[in-house]
Design an enzyme around this catalytic site. Structure first.
Site, PDB file in Angstrom:
ATOM      1  N   SER A 130       3.095  -0.897   6.328  1.00 17.05           N
ATOM      2  CA  SER A 130       1.647  -0.668   6.350  1.00 17.05           C
ATOM      3  C   SER A 130       0.843  -1.893   5.945  1.00 17.05           C
ATOM      4  O   SER A 130      -0.364  -1.940   6.170  1.00 17.05           O
ATOM      5  CB  SER A 130       1.285   0.502   5.430  1.00 17.05           C
TER       6      SER A 130
ATOM      7  N   LYS B  84      -2.122  -1.280  -1.093  1.00 20.85           N
ATOM      8  CA  LYS B  84      -3.129  -1.484  -0.047  1.00 20.85           C
ATOM      9  C   LYS B  84      -4.099  -2.570  -0.496  1.00 20.85           C
ATOM     10  O   LYS B  84      -4.032  -3.067  -1.620  1.00 20.85           O
ATOM     11  CB  LYS B  84      -3.921  -0.192   0.229  1.00 20.85           C
TER      12      LYS B  84
END
Length: 270
Positions: free
Chosen positions: A35, A108
């Site tokens: 990701s 993230k």
């Protein structure tokens, strides 16, 4: 001490120091998914500063590790029982900070801060923060523009304006095509942030720092847009040094006082 006595003692001390450092200062995290490609690849290990946000809040563009809320889908697949030996090795690895992440640990990039208005897209298909478009050169593969927005999944690039609630941050992955992030799972409480990932430490060929991209410079704060008062103070990266200066001064004064008292005692009791 003989070597056979000294070596186990040194190992115990080293283990205890590793546990303390992992708990309070630094921890290595394993990257289990794609990701954050190509900033972070599967199998990379990043070093996470666990004390930086004790003296300041997160900054846009920083890569953070956090615990997901109930809305966040676990990103680590369930594995078969590794047995007693495997469970023991994982426990030891978790204590010293070199194990795989838990099901609710995510990594993230911070896109929006409390009060920010984040949406996508402008005429060029870019994410905007408080009306300023981001030139995200770090994005590996973006989502298609023709997929309609769907709050239940993160496949679409477009999403309606999100106003980041107080005390929370809006995060996204660098590989937007596969990343499950704030677009469909919502903002993250700042209290859930474990720390800032600031360096790739393994494999050695990928040794590099994780800095803040230049595109995040010059974004106005939410107070500027709404006129709700003066701009909040932004803590400097050296805030920890400023915090330690009074403590160091106090220790120095106490040390000098102790030396003065001992000197007077020596004069009184020759």
């Amino acid at each position: 001490m003989p070597l056979w006595q000294e070596l186990p003692l040194l190992l115990i001390v080293a283990f205890c120091l590793a546990v303390l450092i992992r708990t309070f200062l630094l921890q290595a995290f394993f990257i289990p998914s794609g990701s954050m490609e190509n900033t972070l690849l599967v199998g990379d290990r990043v070093l996470v500063n666990k004390v930086v946000y004790d003296v300041r809040d997160p900054v846009r563009g920083e890569v953070v590790v956090f615990r997901g809320t109930e809305q966040w889908v676990p990103q680590v697949d369930t594995e078969p029982d590794p047995g007693l030996g495997g469970r023991f090795a994982r426990t030891v690895g978790d204590l010293v900070g070199v194990s795989r992440p838990g099901e609710k640990d995510f990594i993230k990039r911070v896109i929006g801060l409390p009060g920010d208005r984040v949406e996508c897209c402008d005429e060029q298909g870019r994410v905007t923060v408080n009306g300023v478009p981001l030139d995200e050169t770090y994005v590996f593969q973006d989502s298609p523009l023709d997929i309609p927005p769907n709050p239940a999944e993160c496949r679409a690039r477009r999403f309606t304006e999100i106003v980041v609630p107080p005390g929370q941050i809006f995060v996204m992955g660098d590989h937007r095509l596969v990343s499950q992030d704030g677009r469909c799972q919502g903002p993250v409480p700042i209290d859930n942030v474990v720390g800032r990932a600031f360096m790739v430490v393994w494999p050695s060929a990928r040794w590099s720092a994780l800095g803040v991209p230049q595109t995040f410079e010059g974004i106005p704060t939410s107070a500027t847009l709404t006129g709700d008062g003066p701009l909040p103070l932004q803590p400097s990266p050296g805030g920890g040094v400023v915090l330690l200066l009074p403590i160091a001064s106090l220790v120095s004064v106490l040390a000098r006082s102790g030396r003065s008292i001992r000197a007077r005692r020596r004069r009184l009791h020759p």
